[in-house]
Design an enzyme around this catalytic site. Sequence first.
Site, PDB file in Angstrom:
ATOM      1  N   VAL A  92      27.967  63.977  25.654  1.00  0.00           N
ATOM      2  CA  VAL A  92      27.962  63.432  24.292  1.00  0.00           C
ATOM      3  C   VAL A  92      29.389  63.139  23.833  1.00  0.00           C
ATOM      4  O   VAL A  92      29.659  62.083  23.247  1.00  0.00           O
ATOM      5  CB  VAL A  92      27.233  64.374  23.313  1.00  0.00           C
ATOM      6  CG1 VAL A  92      27.335  63.860  21.880  1.00  0.00           C
ATOM      7  CG2 VAL A  92      25.773  64.525  23.714  1.00  0.00           C
ATOM      8  N   CYS A  93      30.318  64.039  24.113  1.00  0.00           N
ATOM      9  CA  CYS A  93      31.715  63.836  23.708  1.00  0.00           C
ATOM     10  C   CYS A  93      32.316  62.625  24.408  1.00  0.00           C
ATOM     11  O   CYS A  93      33.042  61.830  23.808  1.00  0.00           O
ATOM     12  CB  CYS A  93      32.547  65.079  24.004  1.00  0.00           C
ATOM     13  SG  CYS A  93      31.962  66.565  23.170  1.00  0.00           S
TER      14      CYS A  93
END
Length: 166
Positions: free
Chosen positions: A59-60
Amino acid sequence: MANVTFKGNAITLLGNEVKVGDKAPNFTVLANDLSEVTLNDTKGQVRLITSVPSLDTGVCDTETRRFNEEANSLGSVKILTVSCDLPFAQKRWCAASGIENVQTLSDHRNLSFGEAYGVAIQELRLLARAVFVVDSNDMVTYVEYVSEATNHPNYEAALEAARAAK
């Protein structure tokens, strides 16, 4: 404080929750070359600041790539992504990912950003996912503390807030 979970588990956030209308707190973090960077270094600019748990997670990675791609549509907005990843790891990740429009900054040394913006996760010594827009007068104009740290932020709202900030 904002209520945030990490993989469904309640976590404790250290520091002060930042709200729209607050003067943006200063902080000291490290650039990829180990030089110190503060909020004051970008004084007079609109800033979109994201905090992420680690660039080495899906996600990052996706989030930082998205803001990097959107940078051209934001004009002169300065995009900063802060994590507790070591500066060496951030530099390697940026080079491997082709990141040129986002400045990655490390809060590993003393959680200065994490505590100033209320995103330091006590249990993990990582930063919770959040997005802040700070205008050229150092006023916070947008805040999103993502309620589940492994979820994506509201990209469109953050981008619109950055475009609207003066």
